[in-house]
Structures are given as C-alpha cells and as structure tokens.
Design an enzyme around this catalytic site. Structure first.
Site, PDB file in Angstrom:
ATOM      1  CD  GLU A 142      29.822  17.650  -0.585  1.00  0.00           C
ATOM      2  OE1 GLU A 142      30.010  17.042  -1.781  1.00  0.00           O
ATOM      3  OE2 GLU A 142      28.812  17.922  -0.283  1.00  0.00           O
ATOM      4  CG  ASP A 177      31.944  15.039  -4.647  1.00  0.00           C
ATOM      5  OD1 ASP A 177      32.644  14.721  -5.477  1.00  0.00           O
ATOM      6  OD2 ASP A 177      30.601  15.131  -4.806  1.00  0.00           O
ATOM      7  CD  GLN A 203      28.091  12.889  -2.197  1.00  0.00           C
ATOM      8  OE1 GLN A 203      28.286  14.104  -2.270  1.00  0.00           O
ATOM      9  NE2 GLN A 203      26.587  12.765  -1.971  1.00  0.00           N
ATOM     10  CD  GLU A 239      26.282  14.438  -5.453  1.00  0.00           C
ATOM     11  OE1 GLU A 239      25.706  15.192  -4.763  1.00  0.00           O
ATOM     12  OE2 GLU A 239      27.804  14.540  -5.301  1.00  0.00           O
TER      13      GLU A 239
END
Length: 259
Positions: A142, A177, A203, A239
């Site tokens: 990530e 993300d 996310q 998230e």
C-alpha cells in the site's frame, strides 16, 4: 464490486468478534481488519462463519509502525522480526482465510541508506508473496500519504508500480487507498488509471476528515466508474472514521453504493 467494513475503524464500541455480526446487520458483504492478532484465530473464524461473511483483508504485523517507528518490512536489522511476523500471519491466515494480506512498507529507519531499505523491502515482499501463494492468499502493498506518515517509503502510484515491477511476482498486487491519494493532492481517476491491472484491493474514506462518503469533497462516483472501466471487480473497503455518531449512523451512503 462488493463493499467490506473495516472493523478496526467501524463498530469499535463492540468487541472485535461482535463487530462481524454488526457489519452483517448493517448490510456489508465482507469485513477487513488491520491487525486482528489479539483475538484467537479460531474465535474470529467462528464469528465469520456465524455471520456468513468473508474476511477480505488483514495486515502483516508491523511492530512499531503505527507508533511512529519504521516497521519491519524495510529494515535489514529487523529481518528476524519480519520473518516471525510473516510466520505469525501465515499461521493466523491458515485459520481465518483472508482473501489478501497487506504488507506495509514502513518508514525509512534512522541511519539506513534508502537503497538498502528498498532492497530489503523488495526481498521481503517477494518472500511474502511466495509464502502465501500456496494458501491462495494474495499479498498486497500500500501507498500511504507522507503527510500523515512522514518518511513512509511508498506514497504514490508511480512508486507503487516501480515496487511491484521490482518484486516481479504474480501473487503481489497494489492496495489503493483513495483517501491517501487525495490527502497528497493526487487525482483519483489518474491514480486508478495508472495502476490499471495491478490493483488487488481498494479502500476509501472521504477527504478532508477521513469520514464517511458524503462528508467531504471526493467524487466517489467518478472513482467507481474509473475502476469499472479498468476492469476492477474486487472489494471496496470502508476504512473511514465514523465520528461520535458511530458507524451505524454513518451509513447513509451505503444503499446507493450497493445499488
């Protein structure tokens, strides 16, 4: 695309295993957990089975990363700790069977040459990808914004692509993300397009504030269209920080996304 609740941020008024049932009652199709290791794997698996929900994602243990340290994945002097963390995650994952395991790159350790950190990170990601492959569990990496995590080794889609090319293993993919992209001023559609074919998990949280969709200014509809256009059919992990109102009261966005 299906939507998973991140149980490390949502329904936190409940014990972890009870959060699984809460996510099911709220209408989520799966769950993800950052670091579930304080709960016995057999207990978490029982909760997942009772709720009929899959575990989408967990993180490899990262030692002191969340407390401001460098973590484990890119520190040569902590190789034994990384190997132990990998074994812990493998043992845990063999019971709870997550779809993916995220290996956080970490920060550059004090006094460490960046080339050494990079070489260590590449080798450890390749090791993890090989180790989880027989279980059918994908390894992810990530990019995290450097404003909230100064010194983080991987921040942008370009850096993530370079890392995946260096790892060069079919069981290693990108975790994207959307909040971390927006936090550093990157366009979401451009980020998605640049990672086309390499995204293993997504996310999201709104920006600014890292709240629920609709609490900020992100164009999630455009992001979802871009994901569809690039052929992404995986999970979307919620998230975000629900605020004092709690997770149950923050879910006004969910029916539209499900539709």
């Amino acid at each position: 695309m299906k939507i998973a609740a991140n149980l490390s941020l949502l329904f936190t008024e409940l014990p972890l295993c009870e959060r699984v049932l809460a996510a099911r009652a709220a209408g989520f199709a799966g769950v993800e957990i950052q670091f579930p290791y304080d709960v016995p794997a057999v207990a978490l698996n029982a909760a997942l089975q009772a709720a009929g929900l899959p575990l989408v994602l967990i993180n490899l243990p990262a030692a002191d990363l969340l407390a401001g340290g460098p973590g484990l994945a890119a520190v040569p002097d902590r190789q034994d700790e990384f190997d132990a963390a990998l074994q812990q995650a493998l043992t845990y994952a063999a019971v709870v069977r997550p779809a993916s395991v995220n290996v956080l790159p970490g920060r550059l350790a004090e006094g460490l040459d960046s080339a050494q950190a990079w070489e260590t990170l590449v080798a450890n990601l390749r090791q993890a990808a090989r180790a989880f492959e027989p279980l059918g569990i994908r390894v992810l990496c990530e990019a995290i914004n450097p404003l909230d995590m100064p010194g983080f080794l991987i921040s942008t889609p370009a850096q993530l692509l370079t890392l995946l090319a260096a790892v060069d293993h079919p069981n290693c993919a990108a975790q994207l993300d959307l909040f971390h992209m927006a936090r550093q001023g990157l366009d979401l559609v451009t980020a998605i397009d640049s990672l086309a074919g390499r995204i293993g998990h997504v996310q999201f949280a709104d920006y600014p504030g890292r709240g629920a969709p609709g609490s900020g200014q992100l164009d999630f509809a455009a992001a979802r269209r871009a994901l569809v256009a690039q052929g992404y059919a995986g999970w979307l992990g919620a998230e975000y920080l629900p605020g004092q109102q709690g997770a149950a009261a923050s879910l006004g966005w969910l029916p539209d996304w499900q539709a």
